[in-house]
Design an enzyme around this catalytic site. Structure first.
Site, PDB file in Angstrom:
ATOM      1  N   ASP A 569      54.567  37.794  19.914  1.00 42.11           N
ATOM      2  CA  ASP A 569      54.766  38.163  20.804  1.00 42.11           C
ATOM      3  C   ASP A 569      54.448  38.213  22.020  1.00 42.11           C
ATOM      4  O   ASP A 569      52.585  37.573  22.065  1.00 42.11           O
ATOM      5  CB  ASP A 569      54.483  39.738  20.102  1.00 42.11           C
ATOM      6  CG  ASP A 569      54.769  41.014  20.575  1.00 42.11           C
ATOM      7  OD1 ASP A 569      56.437  40.927  21.474  1.00 42.11           O
ATOM      8  OD2 ASP A 569      54.479  42.141  21.246  1.00 42.11           O
ATOM      9  N   LYS A 764      67.129  56.194  33.513  1.00 45.41           N
ATOM     10  CA  LYS A 764      65.792  54.692  33.230  1.00 45.41           C
ATOM     11  C   LYS A 764      66.072  54.087  32.487  1.00 45.41           C
ATOM     12  O   LYS A 764      66.460  54.796  31.207  1.00 45.41           O
ATOM     13  CB  LYS A 764      64.907  55.105  34.157  1.00 45.41           C
ATOM     14  CG  LYS A 764      64.053  55.342  33.055  1.00 45.41           C
ATOM     15  CD  LYS A 764      62.717  56.413  32.996  1.00 45.41           C
ATOM     16  CE  LYS A 764      62.239  56.669  32.687  1.00 45.41           C
ATOM     17  NZ  LYS A 764      60.633  56.239  32.774  1.00 45.41           N
ATOM     18  N   ARG A 985      64.358  39.386  23.888  1.00 42.08           N
ATOM     19  CA  ARG A 985      65.657  40.689  24.126  1.00 42.08           C
ATOM     20  C   ARG A 985      65.348  40.369  22.585  1.00 42.08           C
ATOM     21  O   ARG A 985      66.642  40.705  21.616  1.00 42.08           O
ATOM     22  CB  ARG A 985      66.561  40.414  24.440  1.00 42.08           C
ATOM     23  CG  ARG A 985      66.618  40.050  26.139  1.00 42.08           C
ATOM     24  CD  ARG A 985      66.624  41.816  26.452  1.00 42.08           C
ATOM     25  NE  ARG A 985      66.646  41.976  27.753  1.00 42.08           N
ATOM     26  CZ  ARG A 985      66.258  42.647  28.472  1.00 42.08           C
ATOM     27  NH1 ARG A 985      66.173  43.939  27.708  1.00 42.08           N
ATOM     28  NH2 ARG A 985      66.408  42.735  29.960  1.00 42.08           N
ATOM     29  N   ASP A1015      55.894  44.540  15.652  1.00 45.93           N
ATOM     30  CA  ASP A1015      55.936  43.022  15.414  1.00 45.93           C
ATOM     31  C   ASP A1015      55.289  43.549  13.921  1.00 45.93           C
ATOM     32  O   ASP A1015      54.978  42.238  12.901  1.00 45.93           O
ATOM     33  CB  ASP A1015      54.601  42.191  16.016  1.00 45.93           C
ATOM     34  CG  ASP A1015      54.502  42.682  17.250  1.00 45.93           C
ATOM     35  OD1 ASP A1015      56.032  42.560  18.082  1.00 45.93           O
ATOM     36  OD2 ASP A1015      53.835  43.154  18.272  1.00 45.93           O
ATOM     37  N   LYS A1274      31.151   5.114  -6.306  1.00 46.91           N
ATOM     38  CA  LYS A1274      31.415   6.133  -5.608  1.00 46.91           C
ATOM     39  C   LYS A1274      30.520   5.870  -4.189  1.00 46.91           C
ATOM     40  O   LYS A1274      31.461   6.326  -2.616  1.00 46.91           O
ATOM     41  CB  LYS A1274      30.870   7.775  -5.928  1.00 46.91           C
ATOM     42  CG  LYS A1274      31.685   8.704  -4.657  1.00 46.91           C
ATOM     43  CD  LYS A1274      33.247   8.908  -4.219  1.00 46.91           C
ATOM     44  CE  LYS A1274      32.923   9.855  -3.724  1.00 46.91           C
ATOM     45  NZ  LYS A1274      34.343  10.758  -3.337  1.00 46.91           N
TER      46      LYS A1274
END
Length: 1406
Positions: A569, A764, A985, A1015, A1274
C-alpha cells in the site's frame, strides 16, 4: 417385487435418522472447534437454511427487542416464552476447557500423519507377535514425550487465553436491576453448570484476594443519582463558550422538552416530537443500577457505562452525560485505531437520565441480524407518540433510524464522557468483535508443505525395506534344507506367507526411525526461537511508538527468505500518513508554496542538483511564511494560529483574501475556506489555549486545521448547531443533514442553513466524482483551469480533493422525506442512502480544490532499492490517483527517468473486446508476446528481474475489467515484463485479487504490506502478511503475520532474518532425514546376516534415544543459530537473497543427495564394525569375547552417532564455542548413557558391555576409521566445490575472512548498471565461457584477472554508501566478479570452470 420394495422403504426410513445423527455430530464438532470437511460444512449450512425453525436460521433473521412492552404473539412460542434465543454474554476464546482438554488435544495432535504412524507402531509393539523384544511401555516413551511436550505448550497458550476470558467475563459493569426483561427466556441451569459456577466463584475469591487493592477502587454496588446528573464535557468548557450564545437562532417554533424526573412526577412544558418515556407511567422505584459481571448481561438489558470503562456488549445509546448526547469512544481493540471517535445518543432517548426514566420508557428496537461488518449497522427505534396531556397515543408511531453512529461495540472504551446509558442489542458470540475474532487463514510455510513429500518418500523406502524382510524371511523358512529347521523351535507364523506378514510388521517397528518423530517438534522449537530473535532485534525497534517487530505467526519465518513479489500500500505504508495542507486552487487561482519529495525527484530526473534546489526553495518558503503570518496578524487576531504548525504558505492568498485582487476573488477565498470549516465530521477539543481537532481521517483534520490557521475557525458543534469564527466574526449554522463519506461514494456532503436562512449543500470528494456532478454547461473555463491545476498538484505528489456547493430551494424538503425513509431502512440502507444522495448531489457549483502532502517515511527509497537489488519485485497498490502514484514512485526509487511508462487508463465506454485488443497490442508492441498459455508456463520458470525499461501504471476501473476472463493471462504477462507496477484507484477487493492472481498463476512467494483496514484482505491473501503499526491505526497489524512500525524495517526482516531462517530450516530438514537414513540402514544391513527376521541390532534404548537426545541437539542448534554471513553483509550484498527466491537450498535433488550420502555412510558404519568382529577375535580383559550381537550393536552405534553429529557440524557455516559445545555434549551423552546404563541389571543383554568393549583397541580403531571414511568424501566434495565452483556465500565469506572485503568504503557511491536479460543463467553450475560474458568483454580492456561464479549472486552496486572501488560488479549478466586485488590470489591459483554433479548443485527451479 414387493419384497424389494419393502427393503427399499425400510432403507429410506433409515436415511432421515442417519442424516439427523450426522448433523448432530457436525454440530458438536463445530462447537468443539473441530474442523469439518467442505462437504460437511455445505450440508450443515443447507440444513440451517432450509429449516427456518432452527436456532441458526433464527439468528439470520432481523430481531425486534421490546423494552417495558409485552412481546407480540408472533414473538412467543407455545409455552408463552420468547421464541428467540440469544446467546449469553459469556465468551470463550480458549480452545479447551478443563474437561475436554485431554481428549480434544490428543485428537487434534493425532491428525498429524506422523503421530498416527507412531501410534500404530506402539500398538504393534503391544502385540507380542511383533514386538516381543520391547517393553510396550518403553516403546511408547518417544510418542508420549512428543505428544506431552506439545500438549504442555498448548495448555500454557490456552491457559493464558482462559485467564483473559475469565477476567473479561467477570469484569464488573452496571446493569438495571429488578427490571423485567421480556426478551429473554427463562433460563435452565443444569447441575454441571451449577458446579462450574461454584468452581468459578471459588476461583474469583482467589483472584479477589490476590488483587484486593484493585478491588477497593472499583465502583460501588449502587450509584448515587447525583452521579448521573447532566454536565458539560470538561474538554468543551472552553473560554470562548462564554462569549457565544449557544441558543438556536433558527427556531422553527418547535420547543424542546423540559422534564423533572426526580420525584417520579412529570411536568411537561413543551412536547418534543419523539420521546421513549411514558410520562403517565408510575415507576416502582425498585430498579437500580447495580454492579454485575459482564457474563450476566442479557439482550434487552439497560446498562450504564462510566468513563474509561470498556463496553460489555453491543449497546444502542439512549443518552450520555453530555447535554448534546455525544460520547467519545476508543476503538483500539476493534480496528487498532487509537484516535477517539464520536458516537451520538438517540434523539428519542434524551430524557433517559436515571433508573426511573429507564423503568418508564416504552419503545422497541428493530435491528438487523448479527453480522461482522464493523462499519455498518442498520436498525430503527420505534415508539408511540404523546398527546397534549402527555399520554401515549398508539395511533402515532414514531421511528428514528439507528446507525453505527448510535452504537457502542463491545471491546471499545468510553473516553472523556462521564456516563452512557444504553440498551443491549447483541451479546456474546453475536457481538461484532466476536464475529470478527475468527482465526486468520491458516498459513503453512512452503518447506513445511513440501515436507510431506519427503515423508512420503521415506514411507516408500520403509515399505520397501519391510517388504524385502518379509519376502526373504518367508522364503528362508519355507524349506527344510536349512539347518535352522532342525535347531530352531519353528517359525512364529507356521507357514511362509504368515512368517512374511509377521516379519513385515516387525520390520515396521524396527525401522521406525526412518520417519523421524522428533522432526515436527524440533521444527516448532526452532521456529519459536527464531520468532524470539526477530522480536528482540533492536534494529527493528521503533522507539517513537515503543514497538518492536512482532511475529504473529511463528511458523512461516522461513517463507520470509523466499519472497519474490512484494505488494505494498502507499498511504501510511510508504508514507507517514501525516497529512499537511500544502496548496489549493480557488476560483481558478492556485495558492501555496511547497517543495515536496516528488518535486525533488522530478529535479533529479531533469539532471538538476536536487539538494541545492531543496535548500533554495525551502529558504524561499520560510520567508513567505513569515510574510504571510505578519499579514494575517494585521488582518485579524487569530489566537488559535500556532506559527510553527502552519503548513499552508501563501502570502498571495492573504493578499487576495483582503480584497486587494478584487471583491470577487476575496469572496471566493472566503467562501472556499468557510466551506472547509463546515463540511466535515471532526470534533473540536480545547487543549489549553489551543483548539485540537479529532477526526477519523487525517485528511479531514488537515483541511479543518488549515481553515483554522487562516482565520476560519470551527469552534464547536452542539447537536445541530455549528459555531464558526470567520476572520474574527462568530457565525452559527444549523446542520440539517450529513451524508457520510464511504469508499463507494468517495465524497461527503452536508446540508446547512445559514443566518440568512439559505439552504446550502457543501460537497467535497475526489475530483473525478465531483466533476461528474457539476452543473452541465456552467463554469467551463473554471472547470478546465482547476482540472489542470489539480493535475499539476498531483504531479507534485499531492493528494487532491474538490470542493463544490449547491444552493437548495423547496426541493430540499421533498428530498428530505426520501432521505428519512432511506435512513430508516433496516436492509440495504447504504445502497438506498446512496441512491437518494445522488438526487441532491448534482448540479453543483465548483469552488476549488485542495492539495495535501503525505510525506514518505524515513528510509523508504533506500529500502526499496535494497529489496530490488535482492531480486524482489515491488508492486504498489494504492487508492490514490494515477499522477500522485507516479510521482511517489519517482520519489521512492520505484520509477526512474530511463523507464518508459505504460499508462493503462482508458475510457469506461470502451467495450470489453476493444479493451482486450488494447491489452494485446501493449503486450505485443512492447514485448513481442501474444499472451498464450505457453508463454505463461515459460513465465513461471523465469525468475529474472525485468529489464528496467518499462513500468506499468493501471487505473482501478481498467484493472477491474482486465481481471475478468481471458484478459487475466495477458495482463499478468504484461506486468511480468515490467520492472515496476503501480495499480491506482484500487479497492480492497482488487488488491486481494491482484495478489491472488500473481501468487497462484506464477507459483511464487508473495508478501503484502499495509497499514489500514482496507489492506487486511490483501494481507491475508498473500503468503506472508506484514502490518504497519501506524500512529493512528493498527487494523492491518492485528490481521498480519508480522507487525513492524516502519517500512524500512522490512529490508532487514526479509533480507537478513528471512534468508537466515530459510537456509537454517532447509539445511535442518535435510540433515534430519539424513541422520535417520544412516541409523535405520545400519539396522537393515544387519538383517542380511540374520535371514531378514527383523531382529534388533541395538539395545532398544539406543533406538528410542537416537532422535530424541543423541542426535537432535546439533540439528536444532543448526536451525536456530547457524548463519553463513552476518546481518551487515546480508544488507551490503542483498543479491545473496536470490538463492531463496530460486529455492536452491530446498530442492528435491539436494534432499536425495543427502539420502544417498546417508546410505553410503550407513554401509561404512555397519560393515566396518561387522567385518572387524567377524574376522578378528578379540577378548576383553575379563576373558569374554566381544563378538555378541549386543557387542556388535555398540560397535556400530558409537561411530554412527559420532558420524551423524560430526556431519551436522560439518554442514554448519558458523562454528563457535556454542555450536562445538553442543556437538560435544551430544556425543558425550551417548558415552555417558552407554557407560552408566550398561552397568545396570536392567540393561539385560547390554550388561557390562561398555566395560568390555571400550577397553579393546579394535573398538577405537573401528571408531576412528569409520568416522574418517564416512566424512572424508563429504569434506573432499566441499573442498573441491568451494575451490572450483564456489557459491556466492563462499566467495563473500572468504573475502571477509581474509579481510579483503573490509575495504568497502561506506561513503563510496556506485552507479546502478543495467540489468541483464538472462538472470537464470547466472544461477546454474555449468561450464561457463568467460570470454563470451558481457563482463569479460568489458574487462578485456583492463586485462584484470577475474574470478567468475555461476551461482545465484549478481552483485548490483546500486546500493549507495556500501562498496569501494576494489569491487568489480556484474549485474545479472554472469556472476559476481572479484578482482585479484580483493581476493589476493595469484593467477596460478585461479580455478577453472567445470560442471559438478552433486546433490548440492543448484538447479533451475521448475
Amino acid at each position: 417385487m414387493s419384497e424389494s420394495s419393502a427393503k427399499s422403504n425400510r432403507f429410506k426410513s433409515w436415511v432421515p435418522s442417519l442424516k439427523a445423527t450426522r448433523l448432530r455430530v457436525y454440530r458438536l464438532a463445530t462447537r468443539l472447534n473441530i474442523p469439518l470437511a467442505d462437504a460437511a460444512k455445505v450440508e450443515l449450512e443447507q440444513y440451517d437454511h432450509d429449516n427456518l425453525e432452527s436456532w441458526t436460521a433464527l439468528q439470520r433473521l432481523p430481531r425486534s427487542l421490546y423494552f417495558n412492552l409485552a412481546l407480540p404473539e408472533s414473538e412467543l412460542d407455545d409455552t408463552g416464552e420468547a421464541k428467540r434465543f440469544f446467546p449469553r454474554n459469556k465468551i470463550r476464546t480458549a480452545k479447551y476447557t478443563p474437561l475436554n482438554f485431554l481428549p480434544k488435544n490428543v485428537f487434534l495432535q493425532f491428525q498429524n500423519v506422523a503421530n498416527l504412524f507412531f501410534l500404530f507402531l506402539v500398538i504393534l509393539q503391544c502385540i507380542k507377535l511383533f514386538g516381543n523384544q520391547v517393553n510396550p511401555g518403553l516403546a511408547a516413551v518417544p510418542l508420549i514425550v512428543v505428544v506431552g511436550i506439545t500438549a504442555i505448550k498448548d495448555a500454557i497458550e490456552d491457559f493464558r487465553r482462559t485467564m483473559l476470558d475469565i477476567h473479561l467475563n467477570n469484569t464488573p459493569t452496571l446493569r438495571l436491576s429488578n427490571y423485567n426483561n421480556p426478551n429473554i427466556r427463562t433460563e435452565y441451569v443444569s447441575y454441571i453448570r451449577k458446579f462450574k459456577k461454584r468452581m468459578s466463584a471459588l476461583f474469583r475469591v482467589f483472584l479477589m484476594k490476590k488483587n484486593r487493592k484493585k478491588e477497593e477502587n472499583t465502583v460501588s454496588d449502587s450509584v448515587p443519582l447525583e452521579d448521573l446528573s447532566s454536565e458539560r464535557r470538561p474538554s468543551y468548557d472552553s473560554v470562548f463558550r462564554g462569549s457565544i450564545d449557544m441558543g438556536d437562532p433558527f427556531d422553527e417554533s418547535k420547543g424542546k422538552g423540559d422534564y423533572s424526573l426526580s420525584d417520579g412526577k412529570t411536568a411537561v412544558h413543551q412536547q418534543r416530537a419523539m420521546d421513549v418515556i411514558d410520562y403517565q407511567a408510575v415507576g416502582s422505584g425498585d430498579c437500580q443500577f447495580k454492579k454485575v459481571f459482564w457474563k450476566d448481561i442479557r439482550v434487552g438489558d439497560f446498562v450504564k457505562v462510566s468513563d474509561n470503562e470498556e463496553i460489555p456488549a453491543d449497546i444502542v445509546i439512549l443518552n450520555t452525560s453530555d447535554p448534546e448526547g455525544i460520547c467519545y469512544i476508543e476503538t483500539k481493540n476493534l480496528d487498532g485505531e487509537t484516535n477517539l471517535k464520536i458516537r451520538h445518543a438517540l434523539t428519542a432517548g434524551k430524557n433517559v437520565v436515571d433508573e426511573m426514566s429507564c423503568e418508564r420508557s416504552r419503545f422497541w428496537i428493530e435491528s438487523e441480524p448479527p453480522n461482522a461488518n464493523l462499519y455498518e449497522y442498520n436498525g430503527a427505534c420505534k415508539c408511540y407518540g404523546h398527546t397534549d396531556t402527555g399520554m401515549l397515543d398508539e395511533s402515532q408511531l414514531h421511528s428514528e433510524p439507528v446507525s453505527l453512529d448510535n452504537l457502542l461495540l463491545r471491546g471499545c472504551a468510553v473516553r472523556n464522557t462521564k456516563w452512557v446509558i444504553g440498551v443491549v442489542v447483541f451479546t456474546g458470540d453475536d457481538t461484532k468483535i466476536m464475529l470478527n475474532s475468527g482465526a486468520p487463514p491458516l498459513k503453512r510455510s512452503r518447506i513445511t508443505r513440501n515436507l510431506n513429500w519427503n515423508v512420503y518418500l521415506n514411507f516408500i523406502i520403509l515399505f520397501a525395506m519391510c517388504l524385502v524382510c518379509g519376502i526373504v524371511e518367508g522364503i528362508a523358512w519355507r524349506g527344510k534344507t536349512r539347518s535352522s529347521y532342525y535347531f530352531e523351535w519353528g517359525s512364529i507364523g507356521g507357514s511362509a506367507a504368515k512368517n512374511g506378514i509377521v516379519t513385515f510388521f516387525t520390520g515396521v517397528v524396527l525401522f521406525q526411525n526412518l520417519v523421524p518423530i522428533s522432526l515436527y517438534i524440533s521444527i516448532e522449537i526452532v521456529k519459536t526461537i527464531q520468532a524470539i530473535f526477530i522480536y528482540f532485534d533492536k534494529d527493528m525497534y521503533y522507539k517513537k511508538l515503543n514497538y518492536p517487530c512482532t511475529p504473529k505467526s511463528w511458523n512461516i519465518s522461513d517463507d520470509l527468505g523466499q519472497v519474490e513479489y512484494i505488494f505494498s500500500d502507499k498511504t501510511g505504508t510508504l508514507t507517514q500518513n501525516v497529512m499537511e495542507f500544502k496548496k489549493c486552487s480557488i476560483n481558478g487561482v492556485p495558492y501555496g508554496e511547497a517543495f515536496t519529495e516528488a518535486m525533488a525527484g522530478i529535479a533529479r530526473r531533469e539532471g538538476k542538483d536536487s539538494e541545492q534546489l531543496t535548500v533554495e526553495k525551502r529558504s524561499f518558503i520560510d520567508r513567505d511564511r513569515m510574510q504571510m503570518i505578519a499579514q494575517m496578524r494585521n488582518t485579524s487576531d487569530n489566537k488559535y494560529l500556532v506559527d510553527e504548525n502552519l503548513t499552508f504558505v501563501s502570502s498571495q492568498f492573504v493578499h487576495d483574501l483582503t480584497g486587494k485582487a478584487g471583491e470577487e476573488q476575496s469572496m471566493a477565498c472566503y467562501e472556499f475556506f468557510l466551506a472547509l470549516a463546515l463540511c466535515h465530521s471532526v470534533v473540536a477539543d480545547r487543549v489549553g489555549d489551543r483548539i485540537v481537532y479529532k477526526a477519523q481521517s487525517p485528511d479531514e483534520a488537515a483541511l479543518v486545521g488549515t481553515a483554522r490557521d487562516v482565520g476560519f475557525v470551527f469552534l464547536d458543534q452542539r447537536r445541530d448547531i455549528m459555531v464558526t469564527r470567520a476572520l474574527g466574526e462568530t457565525h452559527r449554522f444549523k446542520l440539517l443533514d450529513t451524508i457520510d463519506f464511504t469508499s463507494a461514494r468517495k465524497r461527503m456532503s452536508v446540508v446547512i442553513r445559514g443566518p440568512d436562512n439559505r439552504y446550502v449543500l457543501i460537497c467535497k470528494g475526489a475530483d473525478s466524482v465531483i466533476y461528474d456532478r457539476l452543473e452541465p454547461g456552467e463554469q467551463p473555463t473554471l472547470q478546465k483551469v482547476t482540472a489542470e491545476q489539480l493535475k499539476t498538484f498531483a504531479l507534485e505528489g499531492l493528494r487532491t480533493l474538490c470542493i463544490a456547493k449547491r444552493e437548495l430551494t423547496e426541493e430540499y424538503f421533498e428530498w428530505k422525506e426520501k432521505y428519512t425513509v432511506a435512513s430508516s431502512a433496516i436492509e440495504n440502507r447504504e445502497e438506498r442512502i446512496s441512491e437518494v444522495a445522488d438526487l441532491i448531489e448534482s448540479r453543483l457549483t465548483l469552488l476549488g480544490g485542495t492539495a495535501i502532502e503525505d510525506r514518505l517515511q524515513e528510509g523508504v527509497p533506500d529500502a526499496i532499492a535494497l529489496l530490488g537489488s535482492a531480486g524482489i519485485k515491488l508492486w504498489v497498490l494504492t487508492g490514490d490517483k494515477m499522477e500522485t502514484a507516479i510521482n511517489i514512485g519517482f520519489s521512492c526509487n520505484l520509477l526512474d527517468a530511463s523507464m518508459e511508462l505504460i499508462k493503462f487508463d482508458v475510457d469506461q465506454e470502451i467495450s470489453t473486446p476493444e479493451l482486450e485488443v488494447i491489452l494485446a497490442d501493449y503486450l505485443y508492441r512492447y514485448f513481442g508476446l501474444s499472451g498464450s498459455n505457453e508463454e505463461l508456463e515459460a513465465a513461471k520458470q523465469d525468475h529474472d528481474v525485468p529489464a528496467g525499461s518499462h513500468a506499468l501504471i493501471i487505473d482501478g476501473g481498467v484493472l477491474k475489467r482486465v481481471l475478468e476472463g481471458s484478459m487475466r493471462t495477458k495482463f499478468l504477462l504484461l506486468c511480468k515484463q515490467c520492472k515496476s507496477v503501480l495499480c491506482c484507484r484500487v479497492s480492497p477487493a482488487q488488491k486481494a485479487e491482484v495478489v491472488h492472481l500473481v501468487r497462484d498463476s506464477l507459483d511464487v512467494m508473495t508478501l503484502a504490506i499495509g497499514d489500514g483496514a482496507n489492506d487486511v484482505a490483501m494481507i491475508q491473501k498473500a503468503d506472508i502478511g506484514i502490518g504497519i503499526v501506524g500512529e493512528e491505526g493498527r487494523a492491518a497489524a492485528m490481521s498480519a503475520d508480522y507487525a513492524i512500525a516502519q517500512f524500512r524495517f522490512l529490508s532487514k526482516l526479509v533480507l537478513v532474518h528471512g534468508r537466515w531462517d530459510y537456509n537454517r530450516i532447509a539445511e535442518m530438514v535435510n540433515n534430519f532425514f539424513y541422520k535417520s537414513v544412516v541409523w535405520t540402514f545400519t539396522l537393515f544391513w544387519f538383517q542380511i546376516y540374520n535371514n531378514f527376521d527383523a531382529n534388533y541390532l541395538f539395545d532398544y534404548t539406543y533406538i528410542m534415544l537416537f532422535n530424541l537426545i543423541f542426535s537432535s541437539l546439533p540439528v536444532i542448534v543448526m536451525g536456530v543459530y547457524d548463519q553463513d554471513v552476518s546481518a551487515e553483509v546480508s544488507l551490503k550484498i542483498p543479491q545473496l537473497y536470490k538463492r531463496g527466491i530460486l529455492q536452491l537450498n530446498s530442492t528435491p535433488q539436494i534432499f536425495i543427495g543427502y539420502m544417498i550420502d546417508g546410505f553410503y555412510q550407513s554401509v561404512i558404519c555397519f560393515f566396518f564394525s561387522f567385518l572387524v568382529i567377524n574376522n578378528v577375535t578379540v577378548a576383553a580383559q575379563n576373558g569374554r569375547d566381544t563378538m555378541g550381537m549386543q557387542d556388535l550393536g555398540v560397535y556400530v552405534a558409537a561411530p554412527t552417532i559420532m558420524v551423524v553429529d560430526s556431519y551436522v557440524l560439518l554442514n554448519q557455516a558458523n562454528w563457535d564455542v556454542f555450536s562445538v559445545g553442543i556437538w560435544a555434549l551430544s556425543c558425550i551423552t551417548f558415552w555417558f548413557w552407554t557407560g552408566v546404563y550398561s552397568q545396570s541389571y536392567y540393561s539385560v543383554d547390554l550388561y557390562k558391555s561398555a566395560s568390555r568393549i571400550f577397553r579393546t583397541p579394535n573398538f577405537w580403531a573401528v571408531l576412528f576409521g569409520t568416522i574418517v571414511s564416512c566424512l572424508f568424501p563429504k569434506f573432499l566434495f566441499m573442498t573441491v566445490q568451494k575451490l572450483f565452483w564456489p557459491y556466492d556465500t563462499d566467495i563473500i565469506r572468504e573475502g571477509y575472512r581474509t579481510r579483503r572485503l573490509q575495504e568497502f568504503d561506506e561513503e563510496a557511491v556506485i552507479e546502478s548498471p543495467e540489468a541483464s536479460t538472462d538472470w537464470a543463467s547466472s544461477t546454474l553450475q555449468v561450464p561457463f565461457n568467460t570470454s563470451t560474458s558481457s563482463f569479460a568483454t568489458m574487462q578485456k580492456k583492463d586485462k584484470d584477472h577475474v574470478r567468475m561464479d555461476t551461482h545465484s549472486l549478481s552483485l548490483t552496486p546500486s546500493i549507495p554508501n556500501t562498496f569501494g572501488r576494489s569491487y568489480s560488479p556484474s549485474f545479472m549478466d554472469g556472476s559476481p566478479v572479484f578482482s585479484d586485488e580483493v581476493l589476493n590470489r595469484p593467477p596460478e591459483f585461479l580455478p577453472t570452470r567445470g560442471s559438478v554433479s552433486s546433490s548440492e548443485q543448484p538447479l533451475r527451479p521448475r
